[in-house]
Design a protein around this motif. Structure first.
Motif, short mmCIF file in Angstrom:
data_model
loop_
_atom_site.label_atom_id
_atom_site.label_comp_id
_atom_site.label_asym_id
_atom_site.label_seq_id
_atom_site.Cartn_x
_atom_site.Cartn_y
_atom_site.Cartn_z
N GLU A 1 -124.45 -25.82 -38.86
CA GLU A 1 -124.70 -25.82 -40.30
C GLU A 1 -126.19 -25.72 -40.58
O GLU A 1 -126.61 -25.01 -41.49
CB GLU A 1 -124.13 -27.08 -40.93
N HIS A 2 -127.00 -26.38 -39.79
CA HIS A 2 -128.45 -26.36 -39.98
C HIS A 2 -129.01 -24.96 -39.75
O HIS A 2 -129.84 -24.47 -40.52
CB HIS A 2 -129.11 -27.36 -39.04
N PHE A 3 -128.55 -24.29 -38.69
CA PHE A 3 -129.12 -22.99 -38.33
C PHE A 3 -128.54 -21.83 -39.13
O PHE A 3 -129.24 -20.86 -39.42
CB PHE A 3 -128.93 -22.72 -36.84
N GLY B 1 -126.50 -22.26 -42.14
CA GLY B 1 -126.29 -22.55 -43.56
C GLY B 1 -124.83 -22.54 -43.96
O GLY B 1 -124.49 -22.71 -45.12
N LYS B 2 -123.92 -22.33 -43.01
CA LYS B 2 -122.49 -22.32 -43.29
C LYS B 2 -121.86 -23.57 -42.70
O LYS B 2 -122.38 -24.16 -41.75
CB LYS B 2 -121.82 -21.10 -42.66
N ARG B 3 -120.72 -23.96 -43.25
CA ARG B 3 -120.00 -25.12 -42.73
C ARG B 3 -118.96 -24.66 -41.73
O ARG B 3 -118.29 -23.65 -41.92
CB ARG B 3 -119.32 -25.89 -43.86
N TYR B 4 -118.82 -25.44 -40.65
CA TYR B 4 -117.86 -25.14 -39.60
C TYR B 4 -117.00 -26.36 -39.33
O TYR B 4 -117.40 -27.49 -39.61
CB TYR B 4 -118.59 -24.76 -38.31
N GLN B 5 -115.81 -26.10 -38.79
CA GLN B 5 -114.94 -27.19 -38.37
C GLN B 5 -114.57 -26.94 -36.91
O GLN B 5 -114.03 -25.90 -36.58
CB GLN B 5 -113.68 -27.25 -39.22
N ILE B 6 -114.91 -27.88 -36.07
CA ILE B 6 -114.61 -27.77 -34.65
C ILE B 6 -113.65 -28.90 -34.30
O ILE B 6 -113.88 -30.04 -34.66
CB ILE B 6 -115.87 -27.90 -33.79
#
Length: 97
Positions: free
Chosen positions: A14-16, A18-23
């Motif tokens: 998210e930091h690099f 700018g998108k949100r991810y779900q792992i």
């Protein structure tokens, strides 16, 4: 090589990007459920919990779009009647939306 947790990986992505991810799997999603002290709570009580997953905007969205089983006024005839949330139904709604 240093090992990192899935939460740390999500934060880095998210930091690099700018998108949100779900792992992860459904087990991790179940871990994100919120424990409420009471079944029915006022909006001010929920905000007093200071949980980052339950901000003012989430509760306002619930007021506007969630079904009446999630949130309702104590006395619908009064304009300034306090809102009461059914926390079990609110949690089901919050996880799905």
């Amino acid at each position: 090589m240093e090992r990192i947790t899935a939460d740390e990986a999500v934060q880095m992505l998210e930091h690099f990007t700018g998108k949100r991810y779900q792992i992860g799997s459904q087990k991790e999603k179940a871990r994100m459920r919120i424990e409420y002290p009471k079944r029915y709570m006022r909006k001010s009580e929920i905000l007093a919990m200071k949980n980052p997953l339950l901000g003012e905007n989430v509760l306002e969205r619930a007021v506007m779009y969630a079904p009446e089983s999630v949130v309702r006024k104590i006395d619908p005839r009064k304009k300034n009647s306090p809102l009461v949330f059914d926390t079990v139904e609110l949690e089901k709604w919050r996880v799905n939306h």
